[in-house]
Design a protein around this motif. Structure first.
Motif, PDB file in Angstrom:
ATOM      1  N   ARG A 135       0.747  -1.202   0.025  1.00 15.62           N
ATOM      2  CA  ARG A 135       0.170  -0.034   0.096  1.00 15.62           C
ATOM      3  C   ARG A 135       0.977   1.369   0.055  1.00 15.62           C
ATOM      4  O   ARG A 135       0.590   2.197  -0.757  1.00 15.62           O
ATOM      5  N   ASP A 136       1.762   1.203   1.007  1.00 12.62           N
ATOM      6  CA  ASP A 136       2.958   2.529   1.031  1.00 12.62           C
ATOM      7  C   ASP A 136       3.642   2.647  -0.276  1.00 12.62           C
ATOM      8  O   ASP A 136       3.739   3.718  -0.689  1.00 12.62           O
TER       9      ASP A 136
ATOM     10  N   LYS B  51       1.619   4.084  -3.008  1.00  7.31           N
ATOM     11  CA  LYS B  51       1.559   5.527  -3.010  1.00  7.31           C
ATOM     12  C   LYS B  51       2.935   6.269  -3.206  1.00  7.31           C
ATOM     13  O   LYS B  51       2.921   7.173  -3.702  1.00  7.31           O
TER      14      LYS B  51
ATOM     15  N   ASP C 219       3.507   9.003  -5.873  1.00  2.03           N
ATOM     16  CA  ASP C 219       3.732  10.339  -5.660  1.00  2.03           C
ATOM     17  C   ASP C 219       5.229  10.842  -6.343  1.00  2.03           C
ATOM     18  O   ASP C 219       5.252  11.809  -6.935  1.00  2.03           O
TER      19      ASP C 219
END
Length: 279
Positions: free
Chosen positions: A137-138, A141, A145
């Motif tokens: 998940r991280d 992201k 980004d």
């Protein structure tokens, strides 16, 4: 028992035993009823709550698992089964940080009380799975980004390039070369930033020599070799009291936690969450 009267504690214990029998026969409703009666008689006994939570877990009734396991750890902060099921319940509703914290507590308690238990391995697998999902998940992201930031930087450089061309018609070649170099440098910077999320090989010194997997609970022998605790204990029990590599005599009491390697593993996993993935 006094004058033939069975105490509430004795009745509750008998109900727990009945519940255990029902549970083994997969009669979960009957088991839940038995544990509930035991809880009614003696509400301050943690194992009655964890046993009922196990039944709810089999039924995928996660809200009830959370309630019962929460009560169990309130009564006994060292209930590793309570922390384990609480962690699982929290993960079911995607409360990753709290769920992982509960599983880590369960793992520490389990290793301390039952280092050879199948449940310790089960807890580790659930924890590793949760950590890997959290990393996924991280990582997704972070990747998104970085891509957005890189695109914004590229646009800014191209806009600057067009502006410089309009202001410096005689040095167009120099302006173009400078912009190309800047774009190439930008690409290198962002590729470097993304490296931590790209799976590679785990360093050999962080892996058990028997399982070849990353260490979970490393212990060191008098000869200086490090093994996974559960694996070397299993070897000593089933194969013989000797080091599998040096063949020297080795007893369980001689195993000492390798804190340096454990800290190195934790630091590696903190930066490289992909290494939690179970094959």
């Amino acid at each position: 028992m006094v004058n033939g009267v069975i105490s509430a504690a004795e009745q509750a214990e008998q109900l727990k035993q009945d519940g255990n029998v029902y549970f083994k026969k997969n009669r979960l409703g009957a088991a839940i009823d038995a544990y509930t009666e035991a809880i009614t008689l003696c509400p301050n006994v943690p194992v009655y709550w964890t046993n009922r939570a196990l039944c709810h877990r089999k039924r995928n009734e996660w809200a009830r698992v959370e309630e019962d396991s929460q009560r169990a750890v309130q009564l006994d902060p060292k209930s590793f089964k309570g922390h384990y099921m609480l962690g699982l319940a929290l993960l079911q509703r995607e409360t990753y940080a709290e769920g992982i914290k509960a599983l880590e507590r369960a793992l520490d308690l389990g290793r301390g009380a039952h280092p050879h238990s199948y449940m310790v391995e089960e807890i580790w697998q659930e924890l590793a799975s949760a950590k890997y999902k959290e990393w996924q998940r991280d990582s997704a992201k972070r990747t998104l980004d970085l891509q957005k930031l890189e695109k914004s930087c590229e646009i800014a450089l191209i806009e600057k390039h067009l502006h410089d061309l309009s202001q410096n018609e005689d040095g167009n070649r120099d302006v173009t070369d400078s912009t190309s170099e800047q774009l190439a440098a930008l690409n290198l910077v962002f590729n470097k930033a993304a490296e931590a999320d790209k799976p590679t090989d785990v360093p050999d010194y962080l892996c058990c020599k028997i399982t070849l997997d990353i260490f979970r609970d490393p212990v060191i022998t008098p000869s200086g070799l490090t093994y996974e605790r559960a694996v070397i204990l299993d070897h000593l029990e089933k194969v013989g009291k000797f080091d599998p590599i040096t063949r020297e005599t080795l007893l369980p009491s001689q195993l000492v936690p390798n804190l340096a390697i454990k800290e190195a593993v934790e630091a590696f996993l903190e930066k490289h969450g992909w290494a939690y993935k179970m094959d």
